[in-house]
Design a protein around this motif. Structure first.
Motif, PDB file in Angstrom:
ATOM      1  N   TYR A  99     139.088  69.778  95.854  1.00  0.00           N
ATOM      2  CA  TYR A  99     140.297  69.057  95.493  1.00  0.00           C
ATOM      3  C   TYR A  99     140.039  67.862  94.577  1.00  0.00           C
ATOM      4  CZ  TYR A  99     143.809  71.420  98.303  1.00  0.00           C
ATOM      5  OH  TYR A  99     144.706  72.335  98.793  1.00  0.00           O
ATOM      6  N   GLY A 100     138.804  67.597  94.242  1.00  0.00           N
ATOM      7  CA  GLY A 100     138.511  66.493  93.340  1.00  0.00           C
ATOM      8  C   GLY A 100     137.365  66.839  92.426  1.00  0.00           C
ATOM      9  N   VAL A 101     137.418  66.362  91.172  1.00  0.00           N
ATOM     10  CA  VAL A 101     136.332  66.610  90.225  1.00  0.00           C
ATOM     11  C   VAL A 101     136.210  65.429  89.289  1.00  0.00           C
ATOM     12  CG1 VAL A 101     137.860  67.902  88.662  1.00  0.00           C
ATOM     13  CG2 VAL A 101     135.388  68.231  88.514  1.00  0.00           C
ATOM     14  N   ALA A 102     134.974  65.089  88.926  1.00  0.00           N
ATOM     15  CA  ALA A 102     134.713  63.976  88.007  1.00  0.00           C
ATOM     16  C   ALA A 102     133.462  64.283  87.202  1.00  0.00           C
ATOM     17  CB  ALA A 102     134.531  62.672  88.783  1.00  0.00           C
ATOM     18  N   ALA A 103     133.420  63.764  85.973  1.00  0.00           N
ATOM     19  CA  ALA A 103     132.252  63.889  85.106  1.00  0.00           C
ATOM     20  C   ALA A 103     131.628  62.514  84.924  1.00  0.00           C
ATOM     21  CB  ALA A 103     132.657  64.464  83.750  1.00  0.00           C
ATOM     22  N   THR A 104     130.301  62.435  84.958  1.00  0.00           N
ATOM     23  CA  THR A 104     129.639  61.148  84.788  1.00  0.00           C
ATOM     24  C   THR A 104     129.578  60.773  83.302  1.00  0.00           C
ATOM     25  OG1 THR A 104     127.448  62.195  84.700  1.00  0.00           O
ATOM     26  CG2 THR A 104     128.243  61.446  86.850  1.00  0.00           C
ATOM     27  N   PRO A 105     129.586  59.481  82.988  1.00  0.00           N
ATOM     28  CA  PRO A 105     129.582  59.046  81.583  1.00  0.00           C
ATOM     29  C   PRO A 105     128.366  59.476  80.784  1.00  0.00           C
ATOM     30  CG  PRO A 105     130.205  57.240  83.040  1.00  0.00           C
ATOM     31  CD  PRO A 105     129.731  58.350  83.922  1.00  0.00           C
ATOM     32  N   ASP A 106     127.230  59.706  81.460  1.00  0.00           N
ATOM     33  CA  ASP A 106     126.017  60.096  80.729  1.00  0.00           C
ATOM     34  C   ASP A 106     125.960  61.593  80.436  1.00  0.00           C
ATOM     35  OD1 ASP A 106     125.497  61.176  83.212  1.00  0.00           O
ATOM     36  OD2 ASP A 106     123.692  59.999  83.604  1.00  0.00           O
ATOM     37  N   GLY A 136     139.190  52.704  78.677  1.00  0.00           N
ATOM     38  CA  GLY A 136     140.257  53.215  79.532  1.00  0.00           C
ATOM     39  C   GLY A 136     139.712  53.600  80.879  1.00  0.00           C
ATOM     40  N   PRO A 137     140.619  53.965  81.805  1.00  0.00           N
ATOM     41  CA  PRO A 137     140.218  54.261  83.166  1.00  0.00           C
ATOM     42  C   PRO A 137     139.678  55.658  83.315  1.00  0.00           C
ATOM     43  CG  PRO A 137     142.572  54.524  82.942  1.00  0.00           C
ATOM     44  CD  PRO A 137     142.057  54.049  81.593  1.00  0.00           C
ATOM     45  N   ALA A 138     138.850  55.832  84.325  1.00  0.00           N
ATOM     46  CA  ALA A 138     138.452  57.180  84.723  1.00  0.00           C
ATOM     47  C   ALA A 138     139.325  57.560  85.893  1.00  0.00           C
ATOM     48  CB  ALA A 138     136.970  57.190  85.126  1.00  0.00           C
ATOM     49  N   ALA A 139     140.158  58.589  85.726  1.00  0.00           N
ATOM     50  CA  ALA A 139     141.136  58.922  86.749  1.00  0.00           C
ATOM     51  C   ALA A 139     140.858  60.281  87.342  1.00  0.00           C
ATOM     52  CB  ALA A 139     142.550  58.898  86.141  1.00  0.00           C
ATOM     53  N   GLU A 140     141.402  60.518  88.515  1.00  0.00           N
ATOM     54  CA  GLU A 140     141.209  61.788  89.191  1.00  0.00           C
ATOM     55  C   GLU A 140     142.540  62.359  89.611  1.00  0.00           C
ATOM     56  OE1 GLU A 140     139.950  65.025  90.423  1.00  0.00           O
ATOM     57  OE2 GLU A 140     138.689  63.567  89.456  1.00  0.00           O
ATOM     58  N   ASP A 148     130.084  54.905  87.342  1.00  0.00           N
ATOM     59  CA  ASP A 148     129.174  54.843  86.204  1.00  0.00           C
ATOM     60  C   ASP A 148     128.317  56.096  86.300  1.00  0.00           C
ATOM     61  OD1 ASP A 148     127.181  54.225  88.195  1.00  0.00           O
ATOM     62  OD2 ASP A 148     127.673  52.105  88.001  1.00  0.00           O
ATOM     63  N   SER A 149     127.187  56.124  85.649  1.00  0.00           N
ATOM     64  CA  SER A 149     126.358  57.329  85.678  1.00  0.00           C
ATOM     65  C   SER A 149     125.519  57.449  86.941  1.00  0.00           C
ATOM     66  CB  SER A 149     125.442  57.362  84.451  1.00  0.00           C
ATOM     67  OG  SER A 149     126.209  57.469  83.267  1.00  0.00           O
ATOM     68  N   PHE A 160     143.616  72.941  90.586  1.00  0.00           N
ATOM     69  CA  PHE A 160     144.275  71.701  91.000  1.00  0.00           C
ATOM     70  C   PHE A 160     143.787  70.468  90.244  1.00  0.00           C
ATOM     71  CE2 PHE A 160     144.439  67.873  93.442  1.00  0.00           C
ATOM     72  CZ  PHE A 160     145.807  67.732  93.551  1.00  0.00           C
ATOM     73  N   ALA A 161     142.534  70.060  90.467  1.00  0.00           N
ATOM     74  CA  ALA A 161     142.022  68.831  89.866  1.00  0.00           C
ATOM     75  C   ALA A 161     141.325  69.137  88.546  1.00  0.00           C
ATOM     76  CB  ALA A 161     141.061  68.129  90.818  1.00  0.00           C
ATOM     77  N   LEU A 162     141.422  68.204  87.595  1.00  0.00           N
ATOM     78  CA  LEU A 162     140.868  68.375  86.257  1.00  0.00           C
ATOM     79  C   LEU A 162     140.005  67.175  85.879  1.00  0.00           C
ATOM     80  CD1 LEU A 162     144.099  69.465  84.338  1.00  0.00           C
ATOM     81  CD2 LEU A 162     142.391  70.960  85.358  1.00  0.00           C
ATOM     82  N   ALA A 163     138.995  67.437  85.054  1.00  0.00           N
ATOM     83  CA  ALA A 163     138.206  66.360  84.445  1.00  0.00           C
ATOM     84  C   ALA A 163     137.716  66.838  83.093  1.00  0.00           C
ATOM     85  CB  ALA A 163     137.024  65.977  85.326  1.00  0.00           C
ATOM     86  N   LEU A 164     137.598  65.901  82.159  1.00  0.00           N
ATOM     87  CA  LEU A 164     137.046  66.192  80.838  1.00  0.00           C
ATOM     88  C   LEU A 164     135.635  65.626  80.734  1.00  0.00           C
ATOM     89  CD1 LEU A 164     139.995  65.399  78.401  1.00  0.00           C
ATOM     90  CD2 LEU A 164     138.829  67.604  78.588  1.00  0.00           C
ATOM     91  N   SER A 165     134.786  66.301  79.976  1.00  0.00           N
ATOM     92  CA  SER A 165     133.492  65.716  79.636  1.00  0.00           C
ATOM     93  C   SER A 165     133.745  64.472  78.784  1.00  0.00           C
ATOM     94  CB  SER A 165     132.646  66.728  78.869  1.00  0.00           C
ATOM     95  OG  SER A 165     133.285  67.108  77.656  1.00  0.00           O
ATOM     96  N   PRO A 166     132.804  63.533  78.745  1.00  0.00           N
ATOM     97  CA  PRO A 166     133.038  62.291  78.002  1.00  0.00           C
ATOM     98  C   PRO A 166     133.461  62.488  76.555  1.00  0.00           C
ATOM     99  CG  PRO A 166     131.115  62.060  79.390  1.00  0.00           C
ATOM    100  CD  PRO A 166     131.533  63.496  79.489  1.00  0.00           C
TER     101      PRO A 166
END
Length: 350
Positions: free
Chosen positions: A247-254, A342-346, A295-296, A205-211
């Protein structure tokens, strides 16, 4: 019946249908006018925009001050949200009415709504704000549209029930989570063609990319795990058990942590990005949904049944602030500051 009791475990179409109204396109003047909450403090910190599906509003939150700075009414049953790179415009999808809405952030107002596909769901802004990519849940497609007019300019086939969407602008690729096909579709944005599919766990379902875009993280709802995919080879390199119904995933900027919101588990799993190992789980909110890194050090998470956005201290694995928002918050985006790329989106869920 409570909201929790009538929320099905899979695609909550019954809950969505209960909120449908007939809407003109574009919205009639005054139909969805802004409801501005008086600003309490200057907007010094990151501004988070959150979609509340039941309330039919987009709420702007100053994450540092933990206060609501504005509330903007939108057409019913909003689901996905994306921001332009300059932070001046928001785009919101409405799957059941088949609409995408455009919001003027500074003016705190709904500018227009236009039809896209059959059930537009996840959304991303591309081409420096000139175009949008929208997944069509019922149409099994990724659609490109003109951001100003809503006119369709391209379409690529996906698997069944495309849900989450993330864009690697540098590589010219979009990744789409095909929930009912147990895969991710890889789309060449310029050609609007599918170039590959990648097998995942059950109900991605939810996607995130590494920085840097080297890794794609896929939250698999039914198998309760996270697929870690090498984007150069399209090979799944790890499968991490995270909790019940992520249902949600995010990668930190660091590049150090991956955050996964587990809706049925009521937890957020914190994963060490280097080892692909869960290093902490914390109970956070009620029915966690979308999550985004501020942020990180911090993240913001939508608490669907709690009608709140929760600020997470990542290192401490604890919530620090609960900000009340409209009923049924689901997806979030961070409005970029002028210096941001750009934005960090989920991603979000039908």
């Amino acid at each position: 019946m409570s909201r929790r009791a009538r929320r099905p475990a899979g695609w909550p179409r019954a809950a969505i249908l209960a909120l449908i109204v007939t809407l003109p396109v574009p919205a009639a003047p005054g139909q969805a006018g802004p409801q501005v909450v008086p600003q309490v403090v200057p907007q010094a910190g990151p501004i988070v925009a959150v979609v509340s599906q039941q309330a039919g509003v987009v709420t702007l939150i100053d994450a540092d001050a933990a206060v609501v700075v504005a509330e903007i009414a939108v057409p019913r049953v909003p689901a996905g949200i994306a921001a332009s790179a300059d932070g001046r415009t928001l785009y919101v999808t409405h799957p059941d009415p088949g609409l995408v809405s455009r919001i003027d952030v500074a003016g705190r107002r709904l500018e227009a709504s236009f039809r896209v596909g059959r059930e537009p769901f996840a959304i991303a802004v591309i081409e420096e704000g000139r175009a949008l990519l929208v997944t069509d849940w019922a149409g099994n497609a990724l659609i490109r549209v003109d951001a100003a007019t809503g006119r369709e300019t391209g379409r690529a086939a996906t698997g069944r029930s495309p849900a989450g969407l993330v864009v690697d602008a540098a590589a010219g690729r979009a990744y789409v989570a095909d929930r009912e096909s147990q895969q991710v579709s890889v789309i060449d944005i310029a050609a609007m063609t599918r170039t590959a599919t990648i097998a995942t766990g059950r109900a991605p379902f939810a996607l995130a990319l590494s920085p840097g875009g080297e890794r794609l993280y896929v939250a698999n709802v039914q198998s309760g795990d996270l697929s870690v995919i090498d984007t150069a080879t399209h090979v799944e390199t790890a499968r991490v058990k995270v909790g019940l119904m992520p249902y949600g995933v995010a990668a930190t900027p660091d590049r150090r942590a991956i955050l996964v919101a587990n809706q049925q588990g009521g937890t957020v799993a914190i994963i060490d990005a280097a080892s692909d190992r869960v290093i902490a789980r914390t109970r956070l909110g009620d029915y966690p949904e979308g999550i985004v890194a501020l942020d990180s050090r911090r993240a913001a998470m939508a608490s669907w049944a709690g009608d709140a956005v929760v600020i997470l201290d990542i290192a401490g694995a604890r919530g620090t602030d609960h900000i009340a928002v409209g009923a049924g918050p689901r997806s979030l985006v961070v409005l970029p500051a002028p210096e941001d790329d750009g934005p960090a989106a989920e991603g979000v869920r039908p």
